[in-house]
Every structure is written in structure tokens, then in C-alpha cells.
Design a protein around this motif. Structure first.
Motif, PDB file in Angstrom:
ATOM      1  N   SER A   1     -71.297  56.143 -91.144  1.00 58.83           N
ATOM      2  CA  SER A   1     -69.896  55.762 -90.998  1.00 58.83           C
ATOM      3  C   SER A   1     -69.263  56.690 -89.968  1.00 58.83           C
ATOM      4  CB  SER A   1     -69.166  55.877 -92.345  1.00 58.83           C
ATOM      5  OG  SER A   1     -67.889  55.308 -92.273  1.00 58.83           O
ATOM      6  N   ILE A   2     -68.822  56.116 -88.875  1.00 59.22           N
ATOM      7  CA  ILE A   2     -68.244  56.894 -87.774  1.00 59.22           C
ATOM      8  C   ILE A   2     -66.721  56.866 -87.915  1.00 59.22           C
ATOM      9  CG2 ILE A   2     -68.114  57.176 -85.276  1.00 59.22           C
ATOM     10  CD1 ILE A   2     -70.695  55.512 -85.093  1.00 59.22           C
ATOM     11  N   VAL A   3     -66.148  58.021 -88.161  1.00 58.73           N
ATOM     12  CA  VAL A   3     -64.703  58.117 -88.377  1.00 58.73           C
ATOM     13  C   VAL A   3     -64.122  59.086 -87.366  1.00 58.73           C
ATOM     14  CG1 VAL A   3     -62.863  58.688 -90.000  1.00 58.73           C
ATOM     15  CG2 VAL A   3     -64.987  57.651 -90.835  1.00 58.73           C
ATOM     16  N   ALA A   4     -63.110  58.641 -86.645  1.00 55.81           N
ATOM     17  CA  ALA A   4     -62.454  59.500 -85.655  1.00 55.81           C
ATOM     18  C   ALA A   4     -61.329  60.270 -86.331  1.00 55.81           C
ATOM     19  CB  ALA A   4     -61.899  58.652 -84.510  1.00 55.81           C
ATOM     20  N   ASN A   5     -61.369  61.598 -86.236  1.00 52.37           N
ATOM     21  CA  ASN A   5     -60.268  62.385 -86.793  1.00 52.37           C
ATOM     22  C   ASN A   5     -59.124  62.450 -85.783  1.00 52.37           C
ATOM     23  OD1 ASN A   5     -60.803  64.552 -84.929  1.00 52.37           O
ATOM     24  ND2 ASN A   5     -62.430  65.286 -86.307  1.00 52.37           N
ATOM     25  N   TRP A   6     -58.032  63.077 -86.196  1.00 50.80           N
ATOM     26  CA  TRP A   6     -56.822  63.060 -85.379  1.00 50.80           C
ATOM     27  C   TRP A   6     -57.042  63.716 -84.023  1.00 50.80           C
ATOM     28  CZ3 TRP A   6     -53.307  66.582 -83.273  1.00 50.80           C
ATOM     29  CH2 TRP A   6     -52.100  66.019 -82.829  1.00 50.80           C
ATOM     30  N   GLU A   7     -57.780  64.827 -83.994  1.00 42.61           N
ATOM     31  CA  GLU A   7     -58.024  65.522 -82.732  1.00 42.61           C
ATOM     32  C   GLU A   7     -58.891  64.678 -81.799  1.00 42.61           C
ATOM     33  OE1 GLU A   7     -56.861  68.329 -81.461  1.00 42.61           O
ATOM     34  OE2 GLU A   7     -55.536  68.519 -83.200  1.00 42.61           O
ATOM     35  N   GLU A   8     -59.911  64.002 -82.365  1.00 42.87           N
ATOM     36  CA  GLU A   8     -60.813  63.193 -81.551  1.00 42.87           C
ATOM     37  C   GLU A   8     -60.118  61.968 -80.976  1.00 42.87           C
ATOM     38  OE1 GLU A   8     -63.907  62.448 -84.349  1.00 42.87           O
ATOM     39  OE2 GLU A   8     -65.218  63.985 -83.507  1.00 42.87           O
ATOM     40  N   GLU A   9     -59.163  61.418 -81.727  1.00 41.32           N
ATOM     41  CA  GLU A   9     -58.494  60.201 -81.275  1.00 41.32           C
ATOM     42  C   GLU A   9     -57.778  60.395 -79.940  1.00 41.32           C
ATOM     43  OE1 GLU A   9     -55.983  58.804 -84.352  1.00 41.32           O
ATOM     44  OE2 GLU A   9     -57.632  58.121 -85.627  1.00 41.32           O
ATOM     45  N   LYS A  10     -57.433  61.634 -79.631  1.00 39.46           N
ATOM     46  CA  LYS A  10     -56.782  61.907 -78.347  1.00 39.46           C
ATOM     47  C   LYS A  10     -57.773  61.801 -77.187  1.00 39.46           C
ATOM     48  CE  LYS A  10     -53.447  65.167 -80.361  1.00 39.46           C
ATOM     49  NZ  LYS A  10     -52.967  66.577 -80.341  1.00 39.46           N
ATOM     50  N   LYS A  11     -59.059  62.049 -77.470  1.00 36.72           N
ATOM     51  CA  LYS A  11     -60.073  62.100 -76.420  1.00 36.72           C
ATOM     52  C   LYS A  11     -60.909  60.831 -76.332  1.00 36.72           C
ATOM     53  CE  LYS A  11     -60.564  67.065 -77.355  1.00 36.72           C
ATOM     54  NZ  LYS A  11     -61.511  68.130 -77.769  1.00 36.72           N
ATOM     55  N   LEU A  12     -60.949  60.048 -77.410  1.00 34.59           N
ATOM     56  CA  LEU A  12     -61.828  58.888 -77.466  1.00 34.59           C
ATOM     57  C   LEU A  12     -61.042  57.596 -77.297  1.00 34.59           C
ATOM     58  CD1 LEU A  12     -64.031  59.920 -80.527  1.00 34.59           C
ATOM     59  CD2 LEU A  12     -64.561  60.200 -78.108  1.00 34.59           C
ATOM     60  N   PRO A  13     -61.708  56.538 -76.838  1.00 33.10           N
ATOM     61  CA  PRO A  13     -61.037  55.238 -76.723  1.00 33.10           C
ATOM     62  C   PRO A  13     -60.871  54.619 -78.106  1.00 33.10           C
ATOM     63  CG  PRO A  13     -63.359  54.997 -76.246  1.00 33.10           C
ATOM     64  CD  PRO A  13     -63.119  56.458 -76.439  1.00 33.10           C
ATOM     65  N   GLN A  14     -60.079  53.566 -78.198  1.00 32.33           N
ATOM     66  CA  GLN A  14     -59.975  52.830 -79.450  1.00 32.33           C
ATOM     67  C   GLN A  14     -61.350  52.266 -79.790  1.00 32.33           C
ATOM     68  OE1 GLN A  14     -56.967  49.854 -78.894  1.00 32.33           O
ATOM     69  NE2 GLN A  14     -55.292  51.339 -78.874  1.00 32.33           N
ATOM     70  N   PHE A  15     -61.755  52.390 -81.046  1.00 30.56           N
ATOM     71  CA  PHE A  15     -63.090  51.952 -81.432  1.00 30.56           C
ATOM     72  C   PHE A  15     -63.300  50.461 -81.210  1.00 30.56           C
ATOM     73  CE2 PHE A  15     -64.630  55.506 -84.525  1.00 30.56           C
ATOM     74  CZ  PHE A  15     -64.551  56.409 -83.470  1.00 30.56           C
ATOM     75  N   MET A  16     -62.224  49.687 -81.260  1.00 35.98           N
ATOM     76  CA  MET A  16     -62.346  48.244 -81.033  1.00 35.98           C
ATOM     77  C   MET A  16     -62.804  47.934 -79.611  1.00 35.98           C
ATOM     78  SD  MET A  16     -61.840  46.530 -83.735  1.00 35.98           S
ATOM     79  CE  MET A  16     -61.111  46.631 -85.374  1.00 35.98           C
ATOM     80  N   LYS A  17     -62.671  48.884 -78.709  1.00 32.73           N
ATOM     81  CA  LYS A  17     -63.073  48.686 -77.323  1.00 32.73           C
ATOM     82  C   LYS A  17     -64.487  49.191 -77.049  1.00 32.73           C
ATOM     83  CE  LYS A  17     -58.467  48.699 -75.245  1.00 32.73           C
ATOM     84  NZ  LYS A  17     -57.596  49.311 -74.205  1.00 32.73           N
ATOM     85  N   LEU A  18     -65.172  49.678 -78.085  1.00 28.56           N
ATOM     86  CA  LEU A  18     -66.523  50.185 -77.916  1.00 28.56           C
ATOM     87  C   LEU A  18     -67.559  49.115 -78.271  1.00 28.56           C
ATOM     88  CD1 LEU A  18     -66.330  53.791 -79.432  1.00 28.56           C
ATOM     89  CD2 LEU A  18     -66.228  53.130 -77.030  1.00 28.56           C
ATOM     90  N   VAL A  19     -68.635  49.062 -77.480  1.00 29.19           N
ATOM     91  CA  VAL A  19     -69.743  48.148 -77.740  1.00 29.19           C
ATOM     92  C   VAL A  19     -71.014  48.977 -77.863  1.00 29.19           C
ATOM     93  CG1 VAL A  19     -71.116  46.238 -76.841  1.00 29.19           C
ATOM     94  CG2 VAL A  19     -68.648  46.268 -76.470  1.00 29.19           C
ATOM     95  N   ALA A  20     -71.711  48.847 -78.980  1.00 31.54           N
ATOM     96  CA  ALA A  20     -72.989  49.558 -79.153  1.00 31.54           C
ATOM     97  C   ALA A  20     -74.043  48.893 -78.267  1.00 31.54           C
ATOM     98  CB  ALA A  20     -73.424  49.519 -80.619  1.00 31.54           C
ATOM     99  N   VAL A  21     -74.707  49.690 -77.413  1.00 29.66           N
ATOM    100  CA  VAL A  21     -75.644  49.113 -76.439  1.00 29.66           C
ATOM    101  C   VAL A  21     -77.074  49.603 -76.591  1.00 29.66           C
ATOM    102  CG1 VAL A  21     -73.868  48.640 -74.708  1.00 29.66           C
ATOM    103  CG2 VAL A  21     -74.997  50.878 -74.724  1.00 29.66           C
ATOM    104  N   ALA A  22     -77.290  50.751 -77.228  1.00 36.63           N
ATOM    105  CA  ALA A  22     -78.645  51.293 -77.352  1.00 36.63           C
ATOM    106  C   ALA A  22     -78.633  52.481 -78.296  1.00 36.63           C
ATOM    107  CB  ALA A  22     -79.188  51.715 -75.986  1.00 36.63           C
ATOM    108  N   THR A  23     -79.834  52.967 -78.653  1.00 40.00           N
ATOM    109  CA  THR A  23     -79.956  54.188 -79.447  1.00 40.00           C
ATOM    110  C   THR A  23     -81.003  55.097 -78.816  1.00 40.00           C
ATOM    111  OG1 THR A  23     -81.660  53.280 -80.931  1.00 40.00           O
ATOM    112  CG2 THR A  23     -79.346  52.978 -81.585  1.00 40.00           C
ATOM    113  N   TRP A  24     -80.909  56.397 -79.144  1.00 40.80           N
ATOM    114  CA  TRP A  24     -81.813  57.414 -78.630  1.00 40.80           C
ATOM    115  C   TRP A  24     -82.492  58.134 -79.784  1.00 40.80           C
ATOM    116  CZ3 TRP A  24     -82.720  58.252 -73.517  1.00 40.80           C
ATOM    117  CH2 TRP A  24     -81.787  57.780 -72.598  1.00 40.80           C
TER     118      TRP A  24
END
Length: 372
Positions: A296-319
Motif C-alpha cells: 500500500s503506497i501512501v503519500a504523507n504530507w511532506e511527500e505530497e509537495k514533491k510528488l505528482p497526484q497519484f491519479m496521474k501515475l501509471v505503473a509501467v514496470a518493476t525492478w
């Protein structure tokens, strides 16, 4: 001097007379840069062997993992291909140029590509990146599909669009490679077995708009089929297509909110439940259709300033066997735009922006490529 020359000629003659199966074993151990640039030019028989299906299959299993990245070039309707690998904490990006064709799938080091022969028609080919431009061209599909593709939008932000879906797989029971093709006009599924089939075989009339599937070890394919309840899956060994139910997440699934990716040789269902929360479900038992919520990936308040809205993210691959998930941010195009890529580490539970610049990426293909 003359004796030395005679000895070299005898050694060369002995090598050229070795049986093909022994030569395949020898050639498969030679580093790719020497194999393609020098070795295959020595004898016609070696050129034939290096270009053969047998050699493709032999060398395909000794490969290092990475991701093939294809991007649309600025002002032309062509794509550029790069190979991204992780070496410890460092990333290596190798530019493979613009002559690769449109890559549709990868399996055991081999790639399935659309090679253009005219503006409207592409050949469907299988390539081994070890052997450079040599490829195996497949016969025309029974459906008459021309494997057409196009580009939507204006430069620089053009998007690649294909009119059919295809993938390369490997049958672990019979040890053969198969290509699966689906034409979006409702013709159905076509299968071609490399090394034995002369023509394609048709079965299963399907009338969905097909994308390229998510491949699990090249043995099981999973297709998004515009449904909130299920996806379609295919076992490459028995060539049977079935519905796979999506996980029960406690509420109605919105089809535009989920992505499918391969994760540690299993299928992952990545669901964006809100602007700041993403859940990752894994299909642990394909036969019994058993899912479990793993991350479960949860953005905290500090991270939300640096990261895009999660709705705009597309999972494309894994490492790293599923330890790291790669996301691409869907943003509005601007003239000097670079794609924003984010990496989520499932161990540290941190998401960070990927520092390496990638531009106008249209496709990420997990791939294993032999070390140079």
C-alpha cells in the motif's frame, strides 16, 4: 612462416567442419560485440548458424534483466530505442538507435517487432539482439492484418498507437516459441509456432479492443479488456483463453484507475484508490485465481509537495524481482517536456523521482539482454 600459415589454415578448416550443434555451443559463449562484428563474417556457415532459430533459442537464456524503452522522436514518425539496466544503485542507459522497429514483446532475450516495409504495412519479426539486424520474419497473418501503427497528436508530444495486439511466448513443455496475434477488427486470436508452423492457426473469436498483453515469463499472457470485473488470460502451453477475475477490493473497481504489470514473475494489479494512495495486489495463484494485497503506497504530507497526484501515475514496470515499481506521470505536454518517472521501493516504502532524463516514452518492455 609458411608452416605457421599452414597450421592456421588447418585449424580454420577443422573449425568449419565441426557439426552444427557443437558450433552453436561454441558460438553461444562468445561476447556479442565480437560475435556480430567479426565472428559471423568468417564463414557463411557461421553466419547461417548465428542467424538461425536454434542459435536464437540457445543464446536467449543467458541474459541480464533490464527494460527496453521506446520513445517517439520529435518531428518524425519514428521511434528511438534504449536499454535501461540497474547495476547496484546505478542505472545504465544504452542507446540502441532508431532502426529497431516497433517492439511489441520480449521473451527470454528475444524480441517481437513490427518492421516497416511501407507507410501502411509492417512485417512481424522475431529478433535476437545478440545477432544485430538479423531476424526471423513471420508469414502474413490469416486475418490479413498489416500491423499498422500511427501517431496521435502533434510534435513534440506524439503518442504511438497500434491497431492490433501481439506477444512472444515460450512453451516450457514443448520448448518452442509461439507468437500470439489479435486483430482489433474482431477476427480472433492467431497463433504461430516458430520452427514448426508454416502458417498461422486461428481460434477464439474475440471482439474486444486489444492491447499488447502483460507477459508472465512468456508463459501466461494477461489482457486488459475494458472491464471492471475481469481480464482475459491465456496459457501459452494449452493455448486456452479464460477470464481472470480482478481482486475484491471492498468497493467497485474503476477500470481507468488500475494498471497491470509483471512483478516477480507474477501479475500485479496496481489500483489508484485516491490522490494519495495506491494499492498493489498480486495474483499468487493463477489457476485458482487467488489475489493478495501486498503493498500500500501512501503519500504523507511532506511527500505530497514533491510528488505528482497519484491519479496521474501509471505503473509501467518493476525492478529487482518486484522490489521497485516504476511509474510514469501523465502530464500535459510542453515543448521542452521530459517524462517524469518515479520509483517506489517496497522495502523502504519511499517514492522518489528518477533522475535520469527520458523523453516522450511510449512503451516500457521488460527484457533480458546478454552482457557485452
Amino acid at each position: 612462416m609458411e608452416m605457421k600459415k599452414r597450421q592456421e589454415d588447418e585449424e580454420r578448416s577443422t573449425l568449419s567442419e565441426l557439426p552444427d550443434d557443437i558450433m552453436v555451443e561454441i558460438l553461444a559463449k562468445i561476447p556479442p560485440k565480437f560475435l556480430y562484428k567479426t565472428i559471423r563474417c568468417v564463414y557463411k556457415s557461421w553466419y547461417r548458424l548465428i542467424s538461425s532459430t536454434e542459435f536464437m533459442n540457445k543464446t536467449a537464456i543467458h541474459h541480464n534483466p533490464g527494460i527496453l524503452i521506446q520513445s517517439v522522436r520529435y518531428f518524425r514518425s519514428t521511434t528511438n530505442t534504449s536499454f535501461l539496466q540497474m547495476d547496484g544503485l546505478n542505472f545504465n542507459l544504452t542507446n540502441l538507435g532508431s532502426s529497431m522497429g516497433i517492439i511489441r514483446s520480449s521473451c527470454n532475450g528475444l524480441v517481437l517487432v513490427y518492421e516497416p516495409i511501407s507507410k501502411e504495412v509492417n512485417n512481424l519479426c522475431v529478433k535476437n539482439l545478440l545477432t544485430g539486424p538479423t531476424s526471423l520474419t513471420l508469414p502474413n497473418c490469416l486475418s490479413g492484418c498489416t500491423h499498422k501503427h500511427g501517431y496521435h497528436g502533434r510534435a513534440p508530444g506524439r503518442i504511438l498507437h497500434t491497431y492490433c495486439g501481439s506477444a512472444l511466448g515460450f512453451d516450457p513443455l514443448t520448448k518452442v516459441y509461439k507468437v500470439v496475434h489479435i486483430n482489433n477488427d474482431g477476427y480472433g486470436i492467431e497463433v504461430f509456432t516458430i520452427g514448426s508452423d508454416k502458417t498461422w492457426r486461428k481460434f477464439e473469436d474475440m471482439k474486444f479492443f486489444w492491447r499488447d498483453p502483460v507477459s508472465i515469463k512468456g508463459q501466461v499472457f494477461h489482457w486488459f479488456v475494458d472491464s471492471e470485473k475481469y481480464i482475459f488470460s491465456m496459457d501459452i502451453s494449452n493455448e486456452k483463453v479464460s477470464k481472470t477475475k480482478l481482486p475484491y477490493i471492498g468497493k467497485t473497481i474503476k477500470k481507468e484507475h488500475y494498471d497491470l504489470v509483471a512483478m516477480d514473475e507474477k501479475l500485479a494489479f496496481v489500483y489508484k484508490g485516491s490522490e494519495s494512495k495506491i494499492d498493489v495486489w498480486v495474483l499468487n495463484d493463477f489457476g485458482r485465481q487467488v489475489w493478495s494485497m501486498e503493498h500500500s503506497i501512501v503519500a504523507n504530507w511532506e511527500e505530497e509537495k514533491k510528488l505528482p497526484q497519484f491519479m496521474k501515475l501509471v505503473a509501467v514496470a518493476t525492478w529487482r524481482n518486484g522490489e521497485v515499481i516504476m511509474f510514469k506521470a501523465i502530464e500535459n505536454f510542453v515543448w521542452d517536456h521530459h517524462d517524469f518517472i518515479y520509483l517506489y521501493d517496497t522495502r523502504s516504502k519511499e517514492m522518489k523521482e528518477f533522475k535520469m532524463k527520458l523523453q516522450y516514452v511510449t512503451k516500457f518492455i521488460p527484457h533480458r539482454s546478454s552482457p557485452c
